[in-house]
Design a protein around this motif. Structure first.
Motif, PDB file in Angstrom:
ATOM      1  N   TYR A   1    -107.149-118.918  39.869  1.00  0.00           N
ATOM      2  CA  TYR A   1    -106.012-118.072  40.241  1.00  0.00           C
ATOM      3  C   TYR A   1    -105.740-117.036  39.164  1.00  0.00           C
ATOM      4  O   TYR A   1    -105.287-115.933  39.454  1.00  0.00           O
ATOM      5  CB  TYR A   1    -104.767-118.912  40.552  1.00  0.00           C
ATOM      6  CG  TYR A   1    -104.047-119.451  39.344  1.00  0.00           C
ATOM      7  CD1 TYR A   1    -103.040-118.719  38.731  1.00  0.00           C
ATOM      8  CD2 TYR A   1    -104.368-120.697  38.815  1.00  0.00           C
ATOM      9  CE1 TYR A   1    -102.383-119.206  37.620  1.00  0.00           C
ATOM     10  CE2 TYR A   1    -103.714-121.193  37.715  1.00  0.00           C
ATOM     11  CZ  TYR A   1    -102.713-120.444  37.114  1.00  0.00           C
ATOM     12  OH  TYR A   1    -102.071-120.926  36.016  1.00  0.00           O
ATOM     13  N   GLN A   2    -106.058-117.381  37.911  1.00  0.00           N
ATOM     14  CA  GLN A   2    -105.887-116.408  36.828  1.00  0.00           C
ATOM     15  C   GLN A   2    -106.795-115.208  37.032  1.00  0.00           C
ATOM     16  O   GLN A   2    -106.417-114.071  36.753  1.00  0.00           O
ATOM     17  CB  GLN A   2    -106.171-117.045  35.453  1.00  0.00           C
ATOM     18  CG  GLN A   2    -105.202-118.110  35.051  1.00  0.00           C
ATOM     19  CD  GLN A   2    -105.738-119.509  35.305  1.00  0.00           C
ATOM     20  OE1 GLN A   2    -106.545-119.720  36.205  1.00  0.00           O
ATOM     21  NE2 GLN A   2    -105.278-120.472  34.528  1.00  0.00           N
ATOM     22  N   GLN A   3    -107.993-115.471  37.534  1.00  0.00           N
ATOM     23  CA  GLN A   3    -108.937-114.380  37.777  1.00  0.00           C
ATOM     24  C   GLN A   3    -108.424-113.455  38.875  1.00  0.00           C
ATOM     25  O   GLN A   3    -108.532-112.234  38.764  1.00  0.00           O
ATOM     26  CB  GLN A   3    -110.316-114.937  38.138  1.00  0.00           C
ATOM     27  CG  GLN A   3    -111.419-113.929  38.090  1.00  0.00           C
ATOM     28  CD  GLN A   3    -111.638-113.361  36.706  1.00  0.00           C
ATOM     29  OE1 GLN A   3    -111.449-113.998  35.698  1.00  0.00           O
ATOM     30  NE2 GLN A   3    -112.027-112.106  36.660  1.00  0.00           N
ATOM     31  N   VAL A   4    -107.843-114.021  39.918  1.00  0.00           N
ATOM     32  CA  VAL A   4    -107.272-113.203  40.996  1.00  0.00           C
ATOM     33  C   VAL A   4    -106.142-112.344  40.432  1.00  0.00           C
ATOM     34  O   VAL A   4    -106.028-111.161  40.767  1.00  0.00           O
ATOM     35  CB  VAL A   4    -106.781-114.075  42.171  1.00  0.00           C
ATOM     36  CG1 VAL A   4    -106.029-113.240  43.193  1.00  0.00           C
ATOM     37  CG2 VAL A   4    -107.950-114.784  42.832  1.00  0.00           C
ATOM     38  N   GLN A   5    -105.311-112.925  39.573  1.00  0.00           N
ATOM     39  CA  GLN A   5    -104.237-112.157  38.935  1.00  0.00           C
ATOM     40  C   GLN A   5    -104.805-110.969  38.169  1.00  0.00           C
ATOM     41  O   GLN A   5    -104.269-109.864  38.240  1.00  0.00           O
ATOM     42  CB  GLN A   5    -103.447-113.030  37.959  1.00  0.00           C
ATOM     43  CG  GLN A   5    -102.447-113.936  38.586  1.00  0.00           C
ATOM     44  CD  GLN A   5    -101.710-114.762  37.554  1.00  0.00           C
ATOM     45  OE1 GLN A   5    -102.289-115.198  36.566  1.00  0.00           O
ATOM     46  NE2 GLN A   5    -100.434-114.987  37.791  1.00  0.00           N
ATOM     47  N   LYS A   6    -105.885-111.197  37.445  1.00  0.00           N
ATOM     48  CA  LYS A   6    -106.505-110.125  36.659  1.00  0.00           C
ATOM     49  C   LYS A   6    -107.094-109.048  37.570  1.00  0.00           C
ATOM     50  O   LYS A   6    -107.014-107.865  37.252  1.00  0.00           O
ATOM     51  CB  LYS A   6    -107.579-110.694  35.737  1.00  0.00           C
ATOM     52  CG  LYS A   6    -106.995-111.529  34.616  1.00  0.00           C
ATOM     53  CD  LYS A   6    -108.076-112.158  33.760  1.00  0.00           C
ATOM     54  CE  LYS A   6    -107.470-113.028  32.679  1.00  0.00           C
ATOM     55  NZ  LYS A   6    -108.503-113.662  31.854  1.00  0.00           N
ATOM     56  N   TYR A   7    -107.676-109.449  38.707  1.00  0.00           N
ATOM     57  CA  TYR A   7    -108.180-108.470  39.664  1.00  0.00           C
ATOM     58  C   TYR A   7    -107.031-107.621  40.198  1.00  0.00           C
ATOM     59  O   TYR A   7    -107.134-106.405  40.293  1.00  0.00           O
ATOM     60  CB  TYR A   7    -108.869-109.149  40.850  1.00  0.00           C
ATOM     61  CG  TYR A   7    -110.127-109.928  40.560  1.00  0.00           C
ATOM     62  CD1 TYR A   7    -110.929-109.662  39.453  1.00  0.00           C
ATOM     63  CD2 TYR A   7    -110.536-110.941  41.419  1.00  0.00           C
ATOM     64  CE1 TYR A   7    -112.080-110.384  39.210  1.00  0.00           C
ATOM     65  CE2 TYR A   7    -111.696-111.666  41.188  1.00  0.00           C
ATOM     66  CZ  TYR A   7    -112.461-111.385  40.084  1.00  0.00           C
ATOM     67  OH  TYR A   7    -113.605-112.097  39.860  1.00  0.00           O
ATOM     68  N   GLU A   8    -105.923-108.284  40.550  1.00  0.00           N
ATOM     69  CA  GLU A   8    -104.792-107.573  41.139  1.00  0.00           C
ATOM     70  C   GLU A   8    -104.134-106.611  40.143  1.00  0.00           C
ATOM     71  O   GLU A   8    -103.694-105.542  40.531  1.00  0.00           O
ATOM     72  CB  GLU A   8    -103.756-108.572  41.664  1.00  0.00           C
ATOM     73  CG  GLU A   8    -104.231-109.304  42.904  1.00  0.00           C
ATOM     74  CD  GLU A   8    -103.224-110.302  43.435  1.00  0.00           C
ATOM     75  OE1 GLU A   8    -102.213-110.593  42.758  1.00  0.00           O
ATOM     76  OE2 GLU A   8    -103.448-110.807  44.549  1.00  0.00           O
ATOM     77  N   LYS A   9    -104.063-107.020  38.886  1.00  0.00           N
ATOM     78  CA  LYS A   9    -103.439-106.169  37.861  1.00  0.00           C
ATOM     79  C   LYS A   9    -104.380-105.080  37.362  1.00  0.00           C
ATOM     80  O   LYS A   9    -103.951-104.150  36.696  1.00  0.00           O
ATOM     81  CB  LYS A   9    -102.992-107.021  36.676  1.00  0.00           C
ATOM     82  CG  LYS A   9    -101.821-107.920  36.981  1.00  0.00           C
ATOM     83  CD  LYS A   9    -101.426-108.715  35.754  1.00  0.00           C
ATOM     84  CE  LYS A   9    -100.273-109.641  36.061  1.00  0.00           C
ATOM     85  NZ  LYS A   9     -99.898-110.413  34.863  1.00  0.00           N
ATOM     86  N   GLY A  10    -105.666-105.225  37.658  1.00  0.00           N
ATOM     87  CA  GLY A  10    -106.640-104.251  37.198  1.00  0.00           C
ATOM     88  C   GLY A  10    -107.165-104.529  35.807  1.00  0.00           C
ATOM     89  O   GLY A  10    -107.858-103.699  35.219  1.00  0.00           O
TER      90      GLY A  10
END
Length: 50
Positions: free
Chosen positions: A21-30
């Motif tokens: 889920y941390q990786q998805v957060q990083k994708y979403e934040k750019g």
């Protein structure tokens, strides 16, 4: 993002993509760029959910 429109949690969406889920957060934040294979998988998941 479409994840929010579909009311998917970070955990649900990350499991669909096979990442944390941390990786998805990083994708979403750019912060991190999404690899092409995950981008294609995201499109498939979005299309299948329609």
């Amino acid at each position: 993002m479409h994840r929010l429109a579909r009311a998917w949690t970070l955990n649900e969406f990350s499991k669909l993509l096979g990442v944390s889920y941390q990786q998805v957060q990083k994708y979403e934040k750019g912060t991190n760029r999404i690899p092409i294979d995950k981008l294609v998988l995201t499109a498939k998941v979005e299309f299948a959910a329609r």
